[in-house]
Design an enzyme around this catalytic site. Structure first.
Site, short mmCIF file in Angstrom:
data_model
loop_
_atom_site.label_atom_id
_atom_site.label_comp_id
_atom_site.label_asym_id
_atom_site.label_seq_id
_atom_site.Cartn_x
_atom_site.Cartn_y
_atom_site.Cartn_z
N ASN A 9 -0.74 -39.95 30.54
CA ASN A 9 -1.90 -39.95 31.44
C ASN A 9 -2.78 -41.14 31.08
O ASN A 9 -3.50 -41.11 30.09
CB ASN A 9 -2.66 -38.63 31.27
CG ASN A 9 -3.93 -38.57 32.08
OD1 ASN A 9 -4.18 -39.43 32.93
ND2 ASN A 9 -4.74 -37.55 31.83
N TRP A 10 -2.68 -42.19 31.91
CA TRP A 10 -3.44 -43.42 31.59
C TRP A 10 -4.94 -43.23 31.85
O TRP A 10 -5.75 -44.04 31.45
CB TRP A 10 -2.97 -44.59 32.46
CG TRP A 10 -1.55 -45.04 32.23
CD1 TRP A 10 -0.58 -44.42 31.50
CD2 TRP A 10 -0.95 -46.24 32.75
NE1 TRP A 10 0.59 -45.16 31.54
CE2 TRP A 10 0.38 -46.27 32.30
CE3 TRP A 10 -1.42 -47.28 33.56
CZ2 TRP A 10 1.26 -47.31 32.63
CZ3 TRP A 10 -0.55 -48.32 33.89
CH2 TRP A 10 0.77 -48.33 33.43
N LYS A 11 -5.30 -42.18 32.56
CA LYS A 11 -6.69 -41.93 32.96
C LYS A 11 -7.23 -43.16 33.70
O LYS A 11 -6.48 -43.84 34.37
CB LYS A 11 -7.56 -41.55 31.76
CG LYS A 11 -6.93 -40.42 30.94
CD LYS A 11 -7.89 -39.76 30.02
CE LYS A 11 -7.14 -38.77 29.15
NZ LYS A 11 -8.01 -37.89 28.42
N HIS A 98 -6.34 -31.11 35.54
CA HIS A 98 -6.75 -31.64 34.23
C HIS A 98 -8.19 -31.21 33.96
O HIS A 98 -9.02 -31.16 34.87
CB HIS A 98 -6.64 -33.17 34.24
CG HIS A 98 -6.75 -33.75 32.87
ND1 HIS A 98 -7.96 -33.91 32.23
CD2 HIS A 98 -5.81 -34.19 32.00
CE1 HIS A 98 -7.75 -34.42 31.03
NE2 HIS A 98 -6.45 -34.60 30.86
N GLU A 100 -10.61 -32.69 32.74
CA GLU A 100 -11.65 -33.66 33.14
C GLU A 100 -11.96 -33.53 34.62
O GLU A 100 -13.11 -33.69 35.04
CB GLU A 100 -11.18 -35.08 32.78
CG GLU A 100 -11.23 -35.31 31.27
CD GLU A 100 -10.26 -36.37 30.75
OE1 GLU A 100 -9.72 -37.14 31.54
OE2 GLU A 100 -10.08 -36.40 29.51
N GLU A 170 -3.36 -27.55 27.60
CA GLU A 170 -4.21 -28.58 27.01
C GLU A 170 -5.54 -27.96 26.56
O GLU A 170 -6.48 -27.86 27.37
CB GLU A 170 -4.51 -29.68 28.03
CG GLU A 170 -3.29 -30.44 28.50
CD GLU A 170 -3.68 -31.87 28.88
OE1 GLU A 170 -3.10 -32.79 28.30
OE2 GLU A 170 -4.56 -32.06 29.72
N GLY A 176 -8.65 -35.91 23.53
CA GLY A 176 -9.39 -37.12 23.21
C GLY A 176 -10.29 -36.99 22.00
O GLY A 176 -11.14 -37.85 21.75
N SER A 216 -4.58 -34.83 21.91
CA SER A 216 -4.48 -35.68 20.71
C SER A 216 -3.09 -35.68 20.09
O SER A 216 -2.96 -35.78 18.86
CB SER A 216 -5.54 -35.27 19.69
OG SER A 216 -6.85 -35.48 20.22
N GLY A 237 -2.53 -38.56 26.45
CA GLY A 237 -3.60 -39.43 26.96
C GLY A 237 -3.63 -40.74 26.19
O GLY A 237 -2.86 -41.66 26.45
N GLY A 238 -4.52 -40.82 25.21
CA GLY A 238 -4.76 -42.06 24.47
C GLY A 238 -3.50 -42.78 23.99
O GLY A 238 -3.38 -44.00 24.14
#
Ligand code: PEP
Length: 253
Positions: A9-11, A98, A100, A170, A176, A216, A237-238
């Site tokens: 997930n590049w966000k 998600h 977010e 998640e 994150g 994470s 993600g990251g």
């Protein structure tokens, strides 16, 4: 055998050049390191979808996904992107629910139910996210919380449609934050979700449902997470916007 999936997930990251560089690196490493048996899904921001898809070409193990789609089919919804448009660009997966989007865009379980239906009607595979906040985990109601999210957004699907859905557990407190759920915590929740799916759709469908862990995950903890029997991959993600890290996570199976 259920599918093993590692979805990145590049966000809201990556310019055009950065996205092209990242994709080329991932594609080259994937080919050089002859990875097999794990589906890698790149989920960039919308404008990247066409160039990313072109760079991937016809490598069977890598797919393109989106980070969202509209709950509507088509029409005067400025700024929205429908599942039908995404499918026409060769998108195969879409992340829905998600945390977010639930938090910042007030997406409810009911709205997500509509998005899931749009995705499925257009041949996209939803990666449906669920997960609890720290408050809920502390109160000890995390299991019922995630079960409720599934019930509300997915359990009116036909068995045929449900069997196409991928679940991503998640925990919000792990996204994150650098604070990963332990492999045992992930396993406990994945097993609970699988049991919950079985109550509605039966053991066979539950056993075929891929349940990914997100929060994470990185090359240092992926092996232990993926070693658990009910963890079928990750939503990353990251670490997904660092090509070496993303590949090393895929290789952790
Ligand atoms: C995510 O956003 O889905 C996610 C898991 O992020 P991170 O890996 O950065 O915690």
């Amino acid at each position: 055998m259920r599918k093993k999936i590692v979805a990145g997930n590049w966000k809201m990251n990556m310019t055009l050049d950065e996205g092209q560089k990242l994709t080329s690196e991932i594609v080259n490493m994937y080919k050089d390191e002859a990875l097999e048996g794990v589906i890698a899904v790149l989920n960039p921001p919308f404008p990247h979808i066409f160039p990313v898809k072109k760079l991937i070409g016809s490598i069977p193990g890598i797919a393109v996904g989106a980070q969202n789609c509209s709950d509507k089919e088509a029409g005067a919804y400025t700024g929205e992107v429908s599942a039908k448009i995404l499918a026409s660009f060769g998108v195969q997966y879409v992340i829905l629910g998600h945390s977010e989007r639930r938090e910042y865009f007030k997406e409810t379980n009911e709205l997500l139910s509509e998005k899931v239906k749009q995705a499925l009607a257009n041949g996209l595979i939803p990666i449906f996210c669920c997960g609890e906040s720290l408050e809920i985990r502390t109160a000890g109601t995390h299991e019922s919380n995630v079960k409720f999210q599934l019930t509300q957004s997915l359990f009116d699907l036909s068995p045929e449609d449900f069997s196409k859905v991928v679940i991503a557990y998640e925990p919000i407190w792990a996204i994150g934050t650098g604070k990963t759920a332990t492999a045992d915590q992930a396993q406990e929740m994945h097993a609970a979700l699988r049991r919950h799916i079985a109550t509605k759709y039966g053991k066979e469908i539950a056993n075929e449902t891929s349940i990914l862990y997100g929060g994470s995950a990185n090359p240092g903890n992926a092996k232990e997470l993926f070693s658990k029997p009910d963890v079928d991959g990750g939503l990353i993600g990251g670490a997904s916007i660092k090509s070496r890290d993303f590949l090393d996570i895929i290789k952790s199976f």
